[in-house]
Design an enzyme around this catalytic site. Structure first.
Site, PDB file in Angstrom:
ATOM      1  N   ASP A 154      -2.133  32.664 -10.117  1.00 20.55           N
ATOM      2  CA  ASP A 154      -1.419  33.515 -11.126  1.00 20.55           C
ATOM      3  C   ASP A 154      -2.241  35.020 -10.987  1.00 20.55           C
ATOM      4  OD1 ASP A 154      -4.026  32.718 -12.061  1.00 20.55           O
ATOM      5  OD2 ASP A 154      -3.199  31.584 -13.757  1.00 20.55           O
ATOM      6  N   ASN A 157      -6.529  24.550 -24.132  1.00 19.58           N
ATOM      7  CA  ASN A 157      -5.565  23.990 -24.646  1.00 19.58           C
ATOM      8  C   ASN A 157      -4.672  22.992 -23.598  1.00 19.58           C
ATOM      9  OD1 ASN A 157      -4.160  25.896 -22.884  1.00 19.58           O
ATOM     10  ND2 ASN A 157      -3.250  26.822 -24.495  1.00 19.58           N
ATOM     11  N   HIS A 200      -3.862  23.884 -20.483  1.00 17.03           N
ATOM     12  CA  HIS A 200      -2.931  24.544 -19.515  1.00 17.03           C
ATOM     13  C   HIS A 200      -3.525  24.671 -18.092  1.00 17.03           C
ATOM     14  CE1 HIS A 200      -4.938  28.904 -20.243  1.00 17.03           C
ATOM     15  NE2 HIS A 200      -5.320  28.535 -19.051  1.00 17.03           N
ATOM     16  N   GLU A 237       1.373  27.107 -20.301  1.00 15.92           N
ATOM     17  CA  GLU A 237       1.049  26.654 -21.557  1.00 15.92           C
ATOM     18  C   GLU A 237       1.606  25.516 -22.104  1.00 15.92           C
ATOM     19  OE1 GLU A 237      -1.362  28.419 -22.524  1.00 15.92           O
ATOM     20  OE2 GLU A 237      -1.274  30.605 -22.424  1.00 15.92           O
TER      21      GLU A 237
END
Ligand code: GLP
Length: 242
Positions: free
Chosen positions: A69, A137, A139, A144
């Site tokens: 990314d 979280n 991810h 996400e």
């Protein structure tokens, strides 16, 4: 299919085990393709790879890499970009050819064209291994919670929690980019092997969800339960809820 889990005493031992697996992948393939990740977690692994390269144990001259990314709006020479991170932590210290390293171009004029270009690259470079960290979280990459499992490279709006986790490098929340380009979950899953690293207490609950929760888009990393060859390396702190 079950995820192979290694627990190591501390971050240093985790990084050494990770380097062993990555180096095995490099040695076992004439033209290895590594999917790489950024963040604090893989820096120990990269240090170990650099050290082993310096000692003549491993060469990257035949290796190609594709990164997960990149932040939207940052060019490769921006010190906060993932492209810069990769140069600083790994590429500039080893014998990899710069033209063999692929990272999404966050500064592209048209990000959707850039996503298509990157998807094409991924289709043509079969990754022998994909390295991952995990967000607090759950991810993976910048996928996400709620991201469809069949997603391919796309532009994502980052969750508040992700922007908060990463604000250190940007000197304040208001400077953290709101968007990024990321490999999709289906891109990640198409690597032959997955290697996820997690270190520290703040990852423990995401690690639990990933390994023991039900496979759900609410925890993107839980999809790894369906990968035929997924390995997770944890330190004690990250493993404390399993
Ligand atoms: C970012 C990256 C992820 C990484 C995550 C965790 O969101 N896009 O690829 O896994 O951060 O980062 P860290 O290793 O710093 O905890």
């Amino acid at each position: 299919m079950s995820i192979k889990v290694f627990i190591r005493n501390d971050y240093q031992e985790l990084s050494i085990k990770a380097a062993e697996i990555v180096e095995e992948t490099v040695s076992d393939n004439p033209f290895p393709v590594l999917g790489l990740a950024t963040g604090k977690t893989p820096t120990g692994l990269y240090r170990q790879l650099v050290a082993d390269y310096s000692r003549g144990i491993i060469s990257f001259s035949n290796v190609k890499t594709v990164n997960l990314d990149e932040y939207a709006g940052l060019s490769a020479d921006d010190t906060r970009s993932f492209a810069f991170f990769m140069k600083k932590n790994l590429f500039s210290h080893i014998d990899i050819l710069p033209q063999n390293t692929y990272i999404p171009n966050g500064a592209a004029d048209d990000l959707s064209i850039e996503c298509r270009r990157y998807s094409y690259i991924l289709k043509n470079l079969k990754r022998d291994i994909q390295l991952l960290g995990i967000g607090s979280n759950g991810h993976i990459g910048f996928n996400e919670p709620g991201t469809p499992f069949d997603s391919t490279t796309y532009v994502v709006r980052l969750a508040e929690s992700t922007r908060k986790d990463n604000f250190g490098a940007f000197g304040g929340m208001e400077n953290v980019p709101e968007m990024a380009i990321t490999m999709g979950i289906s891109d990640i899953m198409s690597a032959k092997k997955i290697l996820l690293l997690a270190s520290g207490k703040n990852k423990a609950s995401a690690v639990r969800e990933m390994l023991l929760g039900k496979v759900s888009e609410d925890c993107p990393a839980s999809i790894l339960q369906r990968h035929p060859d997924a390995t997770v390396i944890l330190d004690r702190d990250a493993s404390r809820l399993i």
